[in-house]
Structures are given as C-alpha cells and as structure tokens.
Motif scaffolding. Structure first.
Motif, PDB file in Angstrom:
ATOM      1  N   VAL A  16       0.838  -1.198   0.000  1.00 14.13           N
ATOM      2  CA  VAL A  16       0.000   0.000   0.000  1.00 14.13           C
ATOM      3  C   VAL A  16       0.877   1.253   0.000  1.00 14.13           C
ATOM      4  N   LEU A  17       1.934   1.235   0.792  1.00 15.86           N
ATOM      5  CA  LEU A  17       2.845   2.377   0.844  1.00 15.86           C
ATOM      6  C   LEU A  17       3.529   2.612  -0.500  1.00 15.86           C
ATOM      7  N   LYS A  18       3.868   1.529  -1.199  1.00 15.81           N
ATOM      8  CA  LYS A  18       4.565   1.652  -2.477  1.00 15.81           C
ATOM      9  C   LYS A  18       3.727   2.326  -3.552  1.00 15.81           C
ATOM     10  N   LYS A  19       2.428   2.400  -3.325  1.00 19.87           N
ATOM     11  CA  LYS A  19       1.568   3.063  -4.305  1.00 19.87           C
ATOM     12  C   LYS A  19       1.790   4.577  -4.334  1.00 19.87           C
ATOM     13  N   LYS A  20       2.446   5.093  -3.315  1.00 16.20           N
ATOM     14  CA  LYS A  20       2.615   6.541  -3.180  1.00 16.20           C
ATOM     15  C   LYS A  20       4.106   6.879  -3.142  1.00 16.20           C
ATOM     16  N   PRO A  21       4.782   6.760  -4.271  1.00 16.61           N
ATOM     17  CA  PRO A  21       6.247   6.914  -4.282  1.00 16.61           C
ATOM     18  C   PRO A  21       6.724   8.322  -3.974  1.00 16.61           C
ATOM     19  N   ILE A  22       6.002   9.336  -4.442  1.00 18.96           N
ATOM     20  CA  ILE A  22       6.470  10.709  -4.237  1.00 18.96           C
ATOM     21  C   ILE A  22       6.436  11.096  -2.760  1.00 18.96           C
ATOM     22  N   PRO A  23       5.314  10.889  -2.029  1.00 14.33           N
ATOM     23  CA  PRO A  23       5.346  11.185  -0.587  1.00 14.33           C
ATOM     24  C   PRO A  23       6.388  10.361   0.162  1.00 14.33           C
ATOM     25  N   TYR A 163       0.388  13.200   4.750  1.00 16.71           N
ATOM     26  CA  TYR A 163      -0.458  12.711   3.660  1.00 16.71           C
ATOM     27  C   TYR A 163      -0.321  11.201   3.516  1.00 16.71           C
ATOM     28  N   LEU A 164       0.912  10.705   3.607  1.00 20.08           N
ATOM     29  CA  LEU A 164       1.162   9.274   3.479  1.00 20.08           C
ATOM     30  C   LEU A 164       0.455   8.499   4.591  1.00 20.08           C
ATOM     31  N   PHE A 165       0.496   9.032   5.794  1.00 19.30           N
ATOM     32  CA  PHE A 165      -0.126   8.362   6.941  1.00 19.30           C
ATOM     33  C   PHE A 165      -1.633   8.246   6.761  1.00 19.30           C
ATOM     34  N   PHE A 166      -2.288   9.364   6.442  1.00 18.11           N
ATOM     35  CA  PHE A 166      -3.754   9.356   6.374  1.00 18.11           C
ATOM     36  C   PHE A 166      -4.269   8.593   5.154  1.00 18.11           C
ATOM     37  N   SER A 167      -3.590   8.734   4.013  1.00 22.76           N
ATOM     38  CA  SER A 167      -4.049   8.015   2.823  1.00 22.76           C
ATOM     39  C   SER A 167      -3.855   6.518   2.975  1.00 22.76           C
ATOM     40  N   THR A 168      -2.737   6.118   3.580  1.00 17.93           N
ATOM     41  CA  THR A 168      -2.485   4.694   3.805  1.00 17.93           C
ATOM     42  C   THR A 168      -3.461   4.136   4.840  1.00 17.93           C
ATOM     43  N   ARG A 169      -3.708   4.907   5.885  1.00 19.83           N
ATOM     44  CA  ARG A 169      -4.641   4.446   6.911  1.00 19.83           C
ATOM     45  C   ARG A 169      -6.045   4.256   6.345  1.00 19.83           C
ATOM     46  N   LYS A 170      -6.433   5.141   5.421  1.00 18.35           N
ATOM     47  CA  LYS A 170      -7.765   5.037   4.830  1.00 18.35           C
ATOM     48  C   LYS A 170      -7.913   3.741   4.033  1.00 18.35           C
ATOM     49  N   GLU A 171      -6.878   3.401   3.256  1.00 21.96           N
ATOM     50  CA  GLU A 171      -6.965   2.177   2.462  1.00 21.96           C
ATOM     51  C   GLU A 171      -6.882   0.936   3.348  1.00 21.96           C
TER      52      GLU A 171
END
Length: 268
Positions: A16-23, A163-171
């Motif tokens: 899930v984290l790897k989906k957001k490379p820029i953050p 942003y990484l924390f909240f978006s990852t937590r949501k998924e």
C-alpha cells in the motif's frame, strides 16, 4: 460494516505504501537528512563538549573569592574559527585547602591572551569548586543553534508524511473493515513505476457499483495486482471494498493480498 477486522500482513502494508512513491521519497529523504544531522551533531558534541566545565560566570564574578592560579597548558582549537578568532582552552591550577585544583577555561579572545604563556600567573575567582579567569568571559559554542538546522528538513518532510499516513490508513481501514461489493470494470490502465526505486507501479482500475440506495458510483483505484489484466476484461465483475459509513469510498480488492492474508473472498 465488518466488525471483526481482517488480518493484514506487513507485506500488504508495504504494498500500500509503495503506491505513493512521491510522498515516500520526499518524506523519507528529508527525514533521513534531519536525523543524520542530529546524530552527527550529537556525536560531535558528546566527544568535544567536555573540554571545559560549564560555569555561572556572573555568580562567581559577584560572589567568588579572588586568588591566583598558574597556567599549565594553552591549547588553540585551530580547526574552529569564529569571527576570524580561534577558541583557546586555558588549563590552570590553583591551591584550595592546600590541594591543587586543576581546571580548564575556554575563551574566544585574540590580543588579550596572545602573550599568555605556560607558567604565567592568572587572577581568578573561585566559588564552590568552580572558578573563572577575571575579566575573561568563558566561551561556549551555541550548540542549540546547530540543532535548529534539521528543523527545516523536518518541516518539509512533514506534509508528505502526514499525507502518506492518512491516505495509507484510509486504504488499510477498507482492507480491515470494508464491505465486499461487486463492481463492473469500466477501464483498466497500467501505471508504470518510478525508475530506480521501482515504486508506484500497478493498474489503475475504473469501476462502477451501486450503493444501498441504488445510486451508481464510478470508483477509481490503484492495485498492485497485475493479474487483473490477464484475468479480467472491461465489463467483467470484480469484488471491491466499500466503507460502511461512506459508500462513495472504495478500493479494488487485490487478489494476491486476499490470498496472502486469508480473507476468504471469492474471485470469479
């Protein structure tokens, strides 16, 4: 809502984290530099911070007893320059209760001590085992200022990490508690990874599903499970997770992660 949370392995969290490379890149790289500077500064001053004792100059100057001391060593820190002056550590000793007391005193002076030599006498003031050289204020490097340097790096990293924390937590919350709903694939498009770090690759899936009230919703989700391209076509049904408290919040259920975590979800 699924009241019993599904189990999620660490590898799933990483995917899930790897989906957001820029953050991830900016958040971690600036956090790393900030941490590196903190470690370096802490190490440096843990090794060099005890070259002279910390004293209350004003207290000793006002209440100390005048006495005489002998210079035993003079060390110039030639690797440090402040306002074109090198700090100097003056070692000296004096008698108290017929016992020799040895101590050090760092100053940032130029001409006032240039003629000072080992063996010279100094006028000092002593109070409770601490002493000062009269008319010479001690110099202490402003360590606190150096530890402010990493703060801009942390401030730059914080928005990305938040942003990484909240978006990852949501998924991950959808993975744990989301309701399984059938959706119809509208389109699929590969998303390629960022070179070198190989993060961000997957398949962008657009799909359509209905809420409990009968409203049709078009969802979009990035899945790292490339098997969907070979297994499914536009118009096929796929299982998705939908949040019970917000039916407009959803994501594709990755088949590989479902098998990996034993979610027991049926894939046609």
């Amino acid at each position: 809502m699924n009241t019993t949370p599904r189990k999620i392995k660490f590898s799933t969290v990483m995917n899930v984290l790897k989906k957001k490379p820029i953050p991830i890149f900016f958040g971690l790289i600036f956090s790393f530099f900030a941490l590196l500077m903190l470690v370096i500064f802490t190490l440096i001053f843990s090794l060099t911070g005890n070259d002279s004792p910390k004293i209350d100059y004003d207290l000793i100057d006002s209440q100390g007893i005048e006495t005489s001391a002998e210079v035993t060593n003079i060390e110039v820190e030639s690797n440090v320059t402040i306002n074109d002056i090198h700090p100097t550590i003056i070692s000296y000793q004096y008698l108290k209760n017929n016992e020799a007391v040895r101590t050090k005193y760092k100053v940032l002076e130029g001409r006032r001590i240039e003629e000072l030599q080992v063996g010279d006498n100094l006028a000092i003031k002593e109070l409770n085992g601490q002493s000062i050289i009269q008319n010479l204020k001690p110099y202490h490097f402003p360590v606190a200022l150096l530890f402010l340097i990493p703060i801009p790096f942390l401030l730059f990293a914080m928005p990305f990490l938040i942003y990484l924390f909240f978006s990852t937590r949501k998924e991950l919350k959808l993975y744990k508690y989301g309701q399984v709903v059938t959706a119809r694939i509208v389109s699929m498009m590969p998303k390629y990874a960022i070179p070198i770090i190989n993060f961000g690759q997957g398949v962008i899936v657009h799909y359509e599903y209905e809420t409990r009230s009968g409203n049709k919703v078009i969802g979009e989700s990035l899945t790292t499970d490339f098997s969907i391209i070979s297994d499914k076509r536009t118009g096929d049904d796929i299982p998705i997770f939908v949040a019970a408290n917000n039916e407009y919040q959803s994501c594709v259920i990755p088949k590989l992660e479902s098998f990996r975590n034993n979610w027991g979800i049926h894939f046609e």
